[in-house]
Design a protein around this motif. Structure first.
Motif, PDB file in Angstrom:
ATOM      1  N   ILE A  78      10.215 -17.017  26.176  1.00 39.93           N
ATOM      2  CA  ILE A  78      10.089 -18.410  26.560  1.00 39.93           C
ATOM      3  C   ILE A  78       9.942 -19.272  25.313  1.00 39.93           C
ATOM      4  O   ILE A  78      10.556 -20.324  25.187  1.00 39.93           O
ATOM      5  N   MET A  79       9.149 -18.799  24.384  1.00 38.21           N
ATOM      6  CA  MET A  79       8.863 -19.636  23.236  1.00 38.21           C
ATOM      7  C   MET A  79       9.976 -19.587  22.192  1.00 38.21           C
ATOM      8  O   MET A  79      10.038 -20.405  21.304  1.00 38.21           O
ATOM      9  N   LYS A  85       1.103 -20.826  26.995  1.00 34.92           N
ATOM     10  CA  LYS A  85       2.095 -20.991  25.924  1.00 34.92           C
ATOM     11  C   LYS A  85       2.896 -22.283  26.070  1.00 34.92           C
ATOM     12  O   LYS A  85       3.452 -22.786  25.094  1.00 34.92           O
ATOM     13  N   ILE A  86       2.940 -22.779  27.280  1.00 36.63           N
ATOM     14  CA  ILE A  86       3.681 -24.022  27.490  1.00 36.63           C
ATOM     15  C   ILE A  86       3.097 -25.145  26.624  1.00 36.63           C
ATOM     16  O   ILE A  86       3.806 -26.038  26.187  1.00 36.63           O
ATOM     17  N   PHE A  87       1.776 -25.033  26.358  1.00 26.62           N
ATOM     18  CA  PHE A  87       1.100 -26.086  25.600  1.00 26.62           C
ATOM     19  C   PHE A  87       1.194 -25.882  24.080  1.00 26.62           C
ATOM     20  O   PHE A  87       0.588 -26.602  23.313  1.00 26.62           O
ATOM     21  N   GLU A  88       1.914 -24.844  23.692  1.00 23.52           N
ATOM     22  CA  GLU A  88       2.063 -24.596  22.255  1.00 23.52           C
ATOM     23  C   GLU A  88       3.491 -24.785  21.774  1.00 23.52           C
ATOM     24  O   GLU A  88       3.771 -24.702  20.586  1.00 23.52           O
ATOM     25  N   GLY A  89       4.390 -24.987  22.710  1.00 24.23           N
ATOM     26  CA  GLY A  89       5.804 -25.041  22.342  1.00 24.23           C
ATOM     27  C   GLY A  89       6.215 -26.369  21.718  1.00 24.23           C
ATOM     28  O   GLY A  89       5.443 -27.337  21.674  1.00 24.23           O
ATOM     29  N   GLU A  90       7.449 -26.400  21.287  1.00 22.91           N
ATOM     30  CA  GLU A  90       8.003 -27.586  20.622  1.00 22.91           C
ATOM     31  C   GLU A  90       7.939 -28.801  21.545  1.00 22.91           C
ATOM     32  O   GLU A  90       7.535 -29.890  21.131  1.00 22.91           O
ATOM     33  N   VAL A 146       9.794 -25.648  28.614  1.00 20.46           N
ATOM     34  CA  VAL A 146      10.066 -24.217  28.798  1.00 20.46           C
ATOM     35  C   VAL A 146      11.561 -23.988  28.601  1.00 20.46           C
ATOM     36  O   VAL A 146      12.375 -24.746  29.122  1.00 20.46           O
ATOM     37  N   SER A 147      11.889 -22.954  27.842  1.00 23.21           N
ATOM     38  CA  SER A 147      13.311 -22.664  27.623  1.00 23.21           C
ATOM     39  C   SER A 147      13.926 -22.102  28.893  1.00 23.21           C
ATOM     40  O   SER A 147      13.331 -21.272  29.555  1.00 23.21           O
TER      41      SER A 147
END
Ligand SMILES: O=C(O)[C@@H](CO)OP(=O)(O)O
Ligand SMILES: [Mn+2]
Ligand SMILES: [Mn+2]
Length: 619
Positions: A140-141, A170-175, A394-395
């Motif tokens: 995802i990331m 992890k959604i809160f750490e992505g680009e 999210v990718s």
């Protein structure tokens, strides 16, 4: 008058970034989708090439016992009836819901996206329980595809990807999140999307987790712009969803965050148009969400929904746009310079248009009046070829090596057609959520403009006849090896909940099938007739035992899709003797259709495709 789409990007094969490689070479070897794909399909040992194959998808056409709520059984459908009664070894049912199409549970009804994805891609994407979460989260990331060959499972299902990204944080750490977060200190975060637990386009529990997450990460002001559903869920359920959302916003307010609902409207009337059928729908959303203008003003969203629903003939799907105003009549949450916006639907088709309006500098679809400088992110990337939007939380999954791409690369000339409201289903979804042609020399996609500004129970025949005539002409021209159509009637009219109109719709779809089958007869071709999920075969909400569920002594009309299987029939003069459905794939589903169709074009399917439904018996 029809329109060949010319705005499609051409030949975009292989442009997606594939950068996931934690284990170096080993991982690379496991990635069948990256370099080294062998596109050459082996010849089928028995089935000939060169037969014209008509691939007909009846949208929303499931199989269920005849009764007064089964519009397909009620309608005169002599063509579909003859397929069913004609040759028992050439008609069967396939699964079109739940895990058969990659959805999390067997309680999940099918939908067009996963249905057409499965039909086109020949594999089942994502069965949650089989996924390795650690790998998945990296995936995802890192915006790429993970293929675990040993499990034959490809991570796809968008909702599941969002679930995992939220569960892990992890959604809160992505680009994407880091991008919008920049606005938290001085701006407002706006969330726009379908308020529903239908799980087709969005899910309320995901919105709740998102709200909680932004609350813990410095957001100061939140505005939610709701779109009411009533299409994937019962009409009237909007009221409960608004209550739930208001509770969550109250929790944020307790923490000192200024959190409110700012605007709303029914999904079919506001924002969620698709395939550019009617930009006015998106404009109504823009006016309410961005400009803070709407014909209806309320100080409270629950009151708004209840009041607007009380109008004669009102329903959740078509609620008019409204804005929430303060005691001075001032809108509480227009979108202004410095704000952040997230569209929280994971499904793409009905988000592409709003994404364009929020993101494109040059935009001429309607007058935006004021274009705020915002940081905008989609829940997902909605179009991988257009790279739209450029930021997302999210990718998206990658659905690669679809049957359409294989067939084109093996010289199969393809024609695809539907009317606007389903055009992307037999092109974009069919090709793994990819817009454009694989090879413009071998493909032609034709869109017949849909009626707009009406509910389809007013015109239940829709453009079925025109689609069938286009298909007929394409077949008779002998310029194509595959002629693929979607006939929308059962689904689009079924969603209106109008039983009488849905009966008319089903008859019209049946007549269209007949036209296509007659053309196949003339050229000595083959037909495959199937559907993407149920809808028109059951129009009433039922209890667990199958009896209509009463509420206040009245039945409740079911506007949504269903859990029913769908028929598939094969035939035509081009089918060599002995071709029949196997009986060793009893639980076959939509994903088995791709290998079947590849066989009918005279090729063996790729080895990791779900098994074909057919065999050639020796006589
Ligand atoms: O209209 C839609 O967007 C969905 C229902 O939400 O239907 P389908 O999956 O058939 O396109
Ligand atoms: Mn559908
Ligand atoms: Mn539908």
């Amino acid at each position: 008058d029809t329109e060949k789409r010319t705005d499609l990007p051409l030949n975009l094969i292989g442009k997606r970034k594939k950068n996931y490689d934690p284990d170096g070479k080993k991982r690379e070897e496991a990635q069948m989708g990256s370099s080294g794909v062998s596109w050459k399909l082996a010849d089928h040992p028995k089935l000939p090439k060169g037969k014209t194959v008509a691939m007909v998808v009846l949208d929303g056409w499931g199989e269920a016992k005849p009764n007064e709520f089964n519009c397909i059984a009620t309608a005169e459908t002599p063509c579909m009836d003859s397929l069913k009664k004609g040759a028992p070894e050439k008609w069967r049912l396939v699964r079109a819901h739940g895990t058969a199409v990659g959805l999390p549970t067997e309680d999940d009804m099918g939908n067009s996206e996963v249905g057409h994805n499965a039909l086109g891609a020949g594999r089942i994407f994502a069965q949650g329980e089989k996924l390795r979460t650690d790998l998945l989260i990296d995936v995802i990331m890192n915006s790429c595809v993970m293929i675990e060959t040993s499990w034959s499972v490809i991570v796809h299902f968008s909702a599941k990807l969002v679930d995992l990204a939220l569960a892990s944080g992890k959604i809160f750490e992505g680009e994407g999140f880091n991008y919008i977060k920049e606005s938290f200190a001085n701006g407002t975060l706006h969330l726009i999307g379908l308020l529903s637990d239908g799980g087709v386009h969005s899910r309320l529990d995901q919105v709740q987790l998102l709200l909680k997450g932004v609350g813990e990460r410095g957001v100061k002001r939140v505005r939610v712009h709701i779109l009411t559903d009533g299409r994937d869920v019962l009409d009237g359920s909007s009221v409960g969803f608004v209550e739930t959302l208001e509770n969550d916003l109250a929790k944020l307010r307790e923490k000192g965050i200024d959190a409110k609902i700012a605007s709303g409207g029914g999904r079919m009337n506001v924002t969620m148009d698709r395939y550019e059928n009617d930009w006015n729908v998106v404009k109504r959303g823009w006016d309410a969400q961005v400009l803070g203008e709407a014909p209806h003003k309320f100080t409270n969203a629950l009151e708004a929904v209840k009041t607007l629903r009380a109008e004669p003939k009102a329903n959740d799907q078509y609620l008019p746009p409204f804005v929430i105003v303060d005691e001075n009549g001032k809108p509480v949450g227009p979108i202004v310079d410095g704000d952040a916006v997230v569209t929280f639907n994971f499904r793409a088709d009905r988000m592409v248009m709003i994404a364009k309006s929020l993101e494109y500098e040059n935009f001429d679809k309607f007058d935006r009046v004021r274009v705020p400088k915002i940081r905008y992110a989609g829940m997902l990337e909605y179009d991988g070829e257009l790279k739209l939007p450029s930021h997302y939380l999210v990718s998206p999954p990658e659905i690669d090596r679809t049957s359409g791409e294989y067939l084109v690369k093996n010289g199969v000339r393809t024609f695809a057609c539907s009317e606007t409201v389903k055009f992307g289903h037999v092109t974009f979804f069919w090709n793994g959520n990819r817009s454009g042609y694989f090879n413009a020399d071998l493909e032609e996609y034709v869109e017949i403009p849909s009626d707009s500004g009406i509910t389809f129970n007013e015109q239940p025949k829709m453009k079925a006849l025109q689609i069938a005539e286009k298909a007929r002409d394409a077949i008779l021209s002998r310029k194509f090896d595959q002629v693929r159509v979607n006939l929308p009637n059962g689904d689009m009219v079924g969603h209106t909940g109008d039983i009488e109109a849905t009966v008319v719709a089903c008859k019209a779809a049946d007549e269209a099938v007949k036209i296509i089958l007659d053309a196949i007869e003339q050229v000595g071709g083959i037909y495959v007739v199937t559907a993407d999920h149920g809808n028109a075969e059951d129009m009433v909400k039922r209890d667990k035992s199958g009896k209509p569920l009463l509420k206040d002594g009245k039945i409740q009309i079911l506007t949504s899709h269903t859990l029913e299987p769908v028929p598939i029939a094969i035939g035509g003069p081009g089918l060599i003797p002995g071709v029949r459905f196997r009986n060793d794939v009893p639980s076959g589903g939509l994903a088995n259709v791709a290998a079947t169709v590849i066989n009918l074009h005279g090729f063996e399917a790729p080895s990791d495709y779900e098994p074909t439904l057919i065999e050639v018996a020796d006589k």
